[in-house]
Every structure is written in C-alpha cells, then in structure tokens.
Motif scaffolding. Structure first.
Motif: not given
Length: 220
Positions: A83-103
């Motif tokens: 909440v109320k973030e100005r900037q973000l830079d992350i890397v994570f591992t996808g443990n599921e196959v499918g469509e990931y949502a970035f909102c």
C-alpha cells in the motif's frame, strides 16, 4: 595441430551459443496512467514450475508518487502486495504454471492521475542438453568465458537499475520544481493584490480625511 586448435575453437563457440540460447527471457516494459479510483491489471504466462519472474515498477508522476499494488498467482493466491509504495524491484520463483496477475490500484487518490513505469520479465533456465563427454571436455576451456558472461550480465543489470533510479528521481525533482513554481506564482499574485489593496485603502483614507477637513468652517 592447427586442425585440433580450430576444432577446439569451434567447439567453444558452439558452447557459447548454446549457453546464450539456454536462457530464455520474456519481458515487457510498459507505461500506464491510472485515473483516480481506477484499478488496472497486467498478466504474464509461466510455462514451467521454477521459472524466475521479475517485477519492477516506479511511480513517475502524480500525487505523492505512491500506488497500491498486488501480485497474484494462477490460483488467486497473493504472492506480494503493498500500500502506498513508490517503487519496487523484486524477483520471485513461479511455483505454479499459468497466468500471474500484476495489479495497480489508485484508490487513495481523489484527483491526481498516476503515471507508472513498469516491466514484467519471465526467465527460464533449462539445462544444457549436451553429451556428458563433450561437456566434460569443454568445461575447462569454457569456464572463464561463462564467468565473463556472468560478470557482463551483472554489470548490465546494475546499469539498468541505476538508470531507472535516476529516471525516477529526475521525474520527482521535476515535479517538485513545477510545484514550487506554481506556489511562487500564486504567492506573487496574492502579494500584488495585497499591495494594491493597501495602496487603494491608503488613497481612500487620505481623500476621506482631506474631504472632511475641507467642509469645516471656522468663525473669525
């Protein structure tokens, strides 16, 4: 002797090409503008379990340069949110196959539009499919080359992150300068109006005093 050296060089070049092609990166660098109380989602498809997913965003303009965000998995599980973030830079591992949502959601703002610069990368690293004997024969020769490639990749990543950092602060500094200019403009307008009002008031008072004085009669 020359043929052996040529074959070794060709084998090293082949290994280099295979090592470069073994890393598949899919990404999208985008810019979006969110109206007040608007929500916008973007999606990325992951083909295999274990793929690396990179997510970066920075609020370039609007309000206090903050935004609400949410990253969800194909099974609607929350991976990360803020909440109320100005900037973000992350890397994570996808443990599921499918469509990931970035909102993104601009719910806290009633008037200001938010311009967001972001990118989503999906990186897969399949194993190098070579015969064991060939890989063992070329491992000693290709190790320095692979190390150099890794160093160059890390340096390029640092350069990109530095450019992003300077771009964000350049936009924020420009917005601060524009805000200061607007404040100075309106302060000058108010100051001029106050000076004009005081001048008109002084003229009125002086005229009123002299007009009252001129109507008085004295007996000699």
């Amino acid at each position: 002797m020359h043929s052996r050296a040529f074959s070794l060089t060709a084998a090293c070049l082949a290994l280099l090409l295979l090592s470069l092609s073994c890393v598949s990166v899919q990404g999208a660098a985008l810019t979006t503008i969110l109206q007040p109380h608007e929500k916008s989602c973007f999606y990325a498809w992951v083909d295999k379990v274990g793929e690396k997913i990179g997510f970066y965003f920075a609020v370039q303009s609007g309000g206090s340069f903050d935004i609400d965000y949410h990253v969800g998995s194909p099974s609607d599980r929350t991976i990360v949110e803020g909440v109320k973030e100005r900037q973000l830079d992350i890397v994570f591992t996808g443990n599921e196959v499918g469509e990931y949502a970035f909102c993104f959601e601009n719910d806290m703002s009633n008037f200001a539009d938010k311009m967001i610069d972001f990118d989503i990368t999906v990186e897969s690293e399949p194993r190098l499919d070579l015969p064991l004997s060939s890989a063992a024969a070329l491992s000693e020769s290709s190790a320095p080359l692979e190390e150099s490639i890794g160093k160059v990749d890390a340096q390029l990543t640092n350069v990109v992150r530095t450019q992003r950092y300077f771009r964000v602060w350049e936009n924020r500094g420009y917005n601060t300068v524009k805000g200061t200019q607007r404040k100075m403009f309106w302060y000058s307008i108010v100051q001029a109006l106050v000076v004009i009002s005081i001048s008109v008031g002084q003229v009125y008072v002086v005229r009123l005093l002299f007009e009252k004085g001129s109507t008085k009669r004295y007996r000699v």
